[in-house]
Design an enzyme around this catalytic site. Structure first.
Site, mmCIF file in Angstrom:
data_model
loop_
_atom_site.group_PDB
_atom_site.id
_atom_site.type_symbol
_atom_site.label_atom_id
_atom_site.label_comp_id
_atom_site.label_asym_id
_atom_site.label_seq_id
_atom_site.Cartn_x
_atom_site.Cartn_y
_atom_site.Cartn_z
ATOM 1 N N GLU A 26 0.852 -1.210 0.000
ATOM 2 C CA GLU A 26 0.000 0.000 0.000
ATOM 3 C C GLU A 26 0.877 1.246 0.000
ATOM 4 O OE1 GLU A 26 -3.654 -0.056 2.175
ATOM 5 O OE2 GLU A 26 -3.050 1.743 3.252
ATOM 6 N N HIS A 42 -14.561 -2.929 14.785
ATOM 7 C CA HIS A 42 -14.350 -1.511 14.463
ATOM 8 C C HIS A 42 -14.493 -0.688 15.742
ATOM 9 C CE1 HIS A 42 -15.442 2.508 12.853
ATOM 10 N NE2 HIS A 42 -14.529 2.196 11.952
ATOM 11 N N LYS A 79 -21.994 -5.444 3.911
ATOM 12 C CA LYS A 79 -21.044 -5.168 2.815
ATOM 13 C C LYS A 79 -21.067 -6.324 1.817
ATOM 14 C CE LYS A 79 -17.853 -2.533 5.730
ATOM 15 N NZ LYS A 79 -16.507 -2.139 6.073
HETATM 16 P P1 FAD Z 1 -18.405 1.271 7.645
HETATM 17 O O1 FAD Z 1 -18.575 -0.086 7.058
HETATM 18 O O2 FAD Z 1 -19.420 2.282 7.283
HETATM 19 O O3 FAD Z 1 -18.339 1.086 9.225
HETATM 20 C C1 FAD Z 1 -18.137 2.186 10.114
HETATM 21 C C2 FAD Z 1 -18.899 1.924 11.415
HETATM 22 O O4 FAD Z 1 -20.315 1.968 11.163
HETATM 23 C C3 FAD Z 1 -18.638 0.544 12.023
HETATM 24 O O5 FAD Z 1 -18.670 0.676 13.410
HETATM 25 C C4 FAD Z 1 -19.788 -0.302 11.524
HETATM 26 O O6 FAD Z 1 -20.059 -1.386 12.382
HETATM 27 C C5 FAD Z 1 -20.936 0.718 11.498
HETATM 28 N N1 FAD Z 1 -21.911 0.433 10.447
HETATM 29 C C6 FAD Z 1 -21.678 0.003 9.190
HETATM 30 N N2 FAD Z 1 -22.821 -0.091 8.491
HETATM 31 C C7 FAD Z 1 -23.803 0.286 9.327
HETATM 32 C C8 FAD Z 1 -25.221 0.434 9.194
HETATM 33 N N3 FAD Z 1 -25.838 0.166 8.034
HETATM 34 N N4 FAD Z 1 -25.938 0.878 10.277
HETATM 35 C C9 FAD Z 1 -25.311 1.196 11.433
HETATM 36 N N5 FAD Z 1 -23.966 1.064 11.617
HETATM 37 C C10 FAD Z 1 -23.229 0.629 10.585
HETATM 38 N N6 FAD Z 1 -9.738 5.727 5.491
HETATM 39 C C11 FAD Z 1 -9.553 6.762 4.616
HETATM 40 O O7 FAD Z 1 -9.986 7.880 4.891
HETATM 41 N N7 FAD Z 1 -8.904 6.539 3.424
HETATM 42 C C12 FAD Z 1 -8.409 5.327 3.053
HETATM 43 O O8 FAD Z 1 -7.818 5.175 1.980
HETATM 44 C C13 FAD Z 1 -8.590 4.230 3.954
HETATM 45 N N8 FAD Z 1 -8.160 2.968 3.641
HETATM 46 C C14 FAD Z 1 -8.439 1.924 4.483
HETATM 47 C C15 FAD Z 1 -8.081 0.620 4.111
HETATM 48 C C16 FAD Z 1 -8.355 -0.473 4.964
HETATM 49 C C17 FAD Z 1 -7.986 -1.861 4.528
HETATM 50 C C18 FAD Z 1 -8.986 -0.241 6.212
HETATM 51 C C19 FAD Z 1 -9.251 -1.387 7.153
HETATM 52 C C20 FAD Z 1 -9.349 1.047 6.603
HETATM 53 C C21 FAD Z 1 -9.090 2.139 5.744
HETATM 54 N N9 FAD Z 1 -9.472 3.441 6.066
HETATM 55 C C22 FAD Z 1 -9.278 4.485 5.192
HETATM 56 C C23 FAD Z 1 -10.108 3.716 7.361
HETATM 57 C C24 FAD Z 1 -11.640 3.579 7.307
HETATM 58 O O9 FAD Z 1 -12.176 4.589 6.492
HETATM 59 C C25 FAD Z 1 -12.137 3.666 8.738
HETATM 60 O O10 FAD Z 1 -11.790 2.491 9.429
HETATM 61 C C26 FAD Z 1 -13.596 4.000 8.933
HETATM 62 O O11 FAD Z 1 -13.756 4.338 10.315
HETATM 63 C C27 FAD Z 1 -14.581 2.894 8.635
HETATM 64 O O12 FAD Z 1 -14.622 2.544 7.320
HETATM 65 P P2 FAD Z 1 -15.578 1.348 6.806
HETATM 66 O O13 FAD Z 1 -15.496 1.382 5.337
HETATM 67 O O14 FAD Z 1 -15.264 0.073 7.503
HETATM 68 O O15 FAD Z 1 -16.997 1.905 7.298
#
Ligand code: FAD
Length: 289
Positions: free
Chosen positions: A16, A147, A163
């Site tokens: 990465e 998370h 997801k």
């Molecule tokens: P989500 O899936 O939306 O989850 C966030 C929170 O909301 C979790 O607690 C989940 O349980 C909850 N949730 C999910 N869906 C729902 C729903 N429908 N109703 C209620 N609650 C829900 N960040 C950046 O800014 N840029 C990057 O390039 C980046 N790259 C990353 C790469 C990897 C491999 C990882 C693991 C993380 C990365 N991150 C990045 C960080 C990431 O954006 C954060 O971890 C963020 O807090 C959560 O992202 P997510 O896509 O898992 O969100």
């Protein structure tokens, strides 16, 4: 090539990078990617404004150069907090123009002024991407230790299941320092009907300060065996970084031996660190010479 197809064929190995911050030239990122490409990873991912760094405009140009100039598959990250559907449409058009099939669909880190507009969660973004004409291969994030915002394990797995149902093709994990956390998580995924391939994400820590910051931002726990390594390394920054790379290599070799779907190194723009992890896996026969 689509990352899901690679994962179906073999245990993958990837790196990465993040776009340079501020006014630093893009050439710097191209040079870093070029050095990493020499180790022939299955893909190199490019972050999107990670940590609120605001450098998202450079993600696609760097990913495009990785595909076009280096002949390596690129994975372009995309976050959706603060974005409208039209912004996502624009990004998808850029990906298509650059010939990039692979996107990592994320919500993004919370930051002041970065509120949900058209998308509240990664699953909303994945559903939207699936509703467009773009035939993207979509990855999503997962969290072996849960998370930081998920109050219960049940909620964490429900989000992951969403997801999958929204159309994610595979998952990439948040960093972790104890492989047992990952193995437990892998088993629990099956119990919670999450059946996607899971790529294990490993970050070679480079200093005491950095590992502390990661623990707080990602909620990753620091096991006693890591603390002991750092105590032995003492105050010397070179020794601390060496301890971090050695520990990451041990983690990667163990994960490879335990048949994980893929190994992803959070190489943080450090080609030498990326190369060291690659060499460790080669020495144990997990990567071709
Ligand atoms: P989500 O899936 O939306 O989850 C966030 C929170 O909301 C979790 O607690 C989940 O349980 C909850 N949730 C999910 N869906 C729902 C729903 N429908 N109703 C209620 N609650 C829900 N960040 C950046 O800014 N840029 C990057 O390039 C980046 N790259 C990353 C790469 C990897 C491999 C990882 C693991 C993380 C990365 N991150 C990045 C960080 C990431 O954006 C954060 O971890 C963020 O807090 C959560 O992202 P997510 O896509 O898992 O969100």
């Amino acid at each position: 090539m689509r990352i899901a197809d690679k994962l179906a064929e073999r245990q993958t190995f990837s790196f990465e990078i993040f776009p340079p911050k501020g006014e630093l030239p893009l050439e710097e990122a191209y040079a870093i990617a070029g050095e990493m490409a020499a180790d022939r990873p299955d893909w190199i991912s490019v972050t999107y404004s990670a940590g609120g760094s605001g450098n998202s405009g450079n993600t696609v140009p760097i990913a495009a150069s990785i595909e076009r100039d280096l002949g390596v598959t690129a994975l372009a990250h995309l976050t959706c907090l603060g974005s409208r559907r039209a912004d996502v449409d624009g990004y998808v058009a850029q990906l298509a123009e650059a010939g990039i099939d692979n996107v990592l669909a994320l919500r993004g880190d919370r930051a002041p002024g970065r509120e949900a507009i058209d998308f509240a969660h990664a699953s909303d973004l994945i559903s939207y991407l699936r509703s467009t004409d773009a035939d993207l291969c979509i990855g999503a994030a997962c969290y072996p230790e849960g998370h930081v915002e998920s109050p219960t394990e049940q909620e964490s797995f429900e989000s992951l299941y969403k997801k999958q149902e929204a159309g994610a093709d595979y998952l990439v994990s948040q960093l972790f320092f104890d492989n047992e956390d990952f193995y437990r998580f892998r088993e629990r995924c099956l119990r919670h009907r999450v059946r996607l391939p899971i790529v294990a994400g490993i970050m070679p820590f480079t200093s005491v300060k950095q590992i502390q910051r990661m623990a707080f931002t990602c909620g990753a726990s620091i096991p006693a065996k890591v603390v002991k390594r750092l105590v032995l390394a003492g105050d010397d920054p070179t020794d601390q970084a060496r301890a971090g790379v050695e520990y990451a290599c041990e983690q990667l070799v163990d994960l490879a031996a335990n048949g994980v779907d893929g190994l992803h190194v959070y190489s943080m723009n450090k080609p030498a660190v990326a190369h060291a992890t690659c060499e460790a896996l080669r020495a144990c026969g997990y990567l071709g010479a």
